[in-house]
Design a protein around this motif. Structure first.
Motif, PDB file in Angstrom:
ATOM      1  N   ASP A 172       5.599   4.369   5.204  1.00 45.30           N
ATOM      2  CA  ASP A 172       6.501   3.358   5.773  1.00 45.30           C
ATOM      3  C   ASP A 172       6.535   2.081   4.933  1.00 45.30           C
ATOM      4  O   ASP A 172       7.003   1.036   5.410  1.00 45.30           O
ATOM      5  CB  ASP A 172       6.113   3.042   7.227  1.00 45.30           C
ATOM      6  N   HIS A 173       6.064   2.185   3.673  1.00 46.41           N
ATOM      7  CA  HIS A 173       6.025   0.985   2.815  1.00 46.41           C
ATOM      8  C   HIS A 173       6.554   1.200   1.398  1.00 46.41           C
ATOM      9  O   HIS A 173       6.777   0.219   0.699  1.00 46.41           O
ATOM     10  CB  HIS A 173       4.599   0.418   2.766  1.00 46.41           C
ATOM     11  N   HIS A 202       0.852  -1.200   0.000  1.00 45.51           N
ATOM     12  CA  HIS A 202       0.000   0.000   0.000  1.00 45.51           C
ATOM     13  C   HIS A 202       0.881   1.241   0.000  1.00 45.51           C
ATOM     14  O   HIS A 202       2.111   1.139   0.039  1.00 45.51           O
ATOM     15  CB  HIS A 202      -0.985   0.004   1.173  1.00 45.51           C
ATOM     16  N   HIS A 240      -7.082  -1.999   6.012  1.00 44.35           N
ATOM     17  CA  HIS A 240      -6.090  -0.998   6.398  1.00 44.35           C
ATOM     18  C   HIS A 240      -6.324   0.231   5.526  1.00 44.35           C
ATOM     19  O   HIS A 240      -6.813   0.102   4.408  1.00 44.35           O
ATOM     20  CB  HIS A 240      -4.696  -1.586   6.146  1.00 44.35           C
ATOM     21  N   ASP A 261      -0.067  -4.749   5.878  1.00 43.96           N
ATOM     22  CA  ASP A 261      -0.650  -4.129   7.069  1.00 43.96           C
ATOM     23  C   ASP A 261      -2.136  -4.470   7.066  1.00 43.96           C
ATOM     24  O   ASP A 261      -2.856  -4.124   6.128  1.00 43.96           O
ATOM     25  CB  ASP A 261      -0.521  -2.597   7.004  1.00 43.96           C
ATOM     26  N   HIS A 309       1.315   3.875   2.091  1.00 42.75           N
ATOM     27  CA  HIS A 309       1.765   4.622   3.267  1.00 42.75           C
ATOM     28  C   HIS A 309       3.282   4.827   3.243  1.00 42.75           C
ATOM     29  O   HIS A 309       4.026   4.019   2.690  1.00 42.75           O
ATOM     30  CB  HIS A 309       1.360   3.894   4.557  1.00 42.75           C
TER      31      HIS A 309
HETATM   32 NI    NI Z   1       0.092   1.325   6.596  1.00 34.00          NI
END
Ligand code: NI
Ligand code: MN
Length: 227
Positions: free
Chosen positions: A54-55, A50, A111, A141, A52
């Motif tokens: 942090d990914h 996804h 998520h 996530d 975000h």
């Molecule tokens: Ni996330």
């Protein structure tokens, strides 16, 4: 089984098998736990769960340097294309595609998802990936969901799942996920990066091995395990 898993911190890992390298959720530059740098990677494919921060923040730099194809949901893949990634492959949850290295099926995850510029990134997903004769289910996530029981019917060898809690499943729900999926091997990630997701991975391992038939491998940052 001939597939090597290497952990790079948070939810970033590589799978290597049959001469192919798959990089998942590259978050290195701003990852407090990462030891590797984006320049250290030359993957053939980058698989994103996804949008975000942090990914995926190192995706464009790595893809452009290595000519990697980025695999993700259509909206996220299209956004990566708009950011300069030449080769993208958009999919949607439930869809599978046979790549030269093996099959990838995107799975349901519960998520949020929003790209750093506020764009809609499509829904968050996980992926079931076949590489080197090993079937890996990376949940991404997600909350615990009963859908995981259905993926458990697909003969999963290795389950890679978050245990951090707060933003994803915590250890208790992750243990229930293991029971739904019934894999041979369990690898936890997405924990200890920041204070809200600090967890005791060894306690999780103990619980998994006491209550299921799976072996749980706690892989440290920059460590590898051959599956
Ligand atoms: Ni996330
Ligand atoms: Mn995350």
């Amino acid at each position: 089984m001939t597939c090597t898993y290497t952990y790079h911190g948070h939810a970033c890992f590589t799978l290597e098998g049959d001469g192919v390298t798959l990089l998942f959720d590259p978050f290195l530059t701003d990852n407090p736990d990462a030891k590797a740098k984006p320049e250290d990677f030359s993957p053939d494919y980058i698989i994103l769960s996804h949008g975000h921060f942090d990914h995926m923040p190192d995706t464009v730099a790595i893809a452009n340097r290595s000519d990697a194809t980025v695999i993700g949901v259509f909206e996220l893949a299209s956004w990566m294309n708009s950011q300069g990634v030449a080769s993208v492959h958009g999919m949607q949850p439930g869809g599978s595609f046979k790549f030269p290295f093996g099959r990838v099926k995107l799975t349901i995850a519960h998520h949020g998802t929003m790209l750093p510029d506020g764009s809609y990134g499509g829904v968050a997903v996980g992926a079931i990936v076949d590489l080197g004769g090993v079937r890996v289910y990376f949940t991404g996530d997600t909350a615990l969901t009963y859908d995981m029981k259905l993926y458990g019917e697909e003969h999963i060898d290795v389950l890679v799942l978050p245990i951090g809690d707060n933003y994803t499943m915590g250890p208790e729900d992750a243990l229930r996920c293991v029971k739904f999926v019934n894999p041979k091997v369990v690898i936890p990630l997405h924990y200890n990066t920041w204070p809200p997701i600090v967890q005791d991975a060894q306690a999780f391992k103990t619980a998994v091995e006491a209550e299921t038939d799976a072996t749980c491998i706690v892989v440290g940052v920059a460590e590898s395990v051959t599956l």
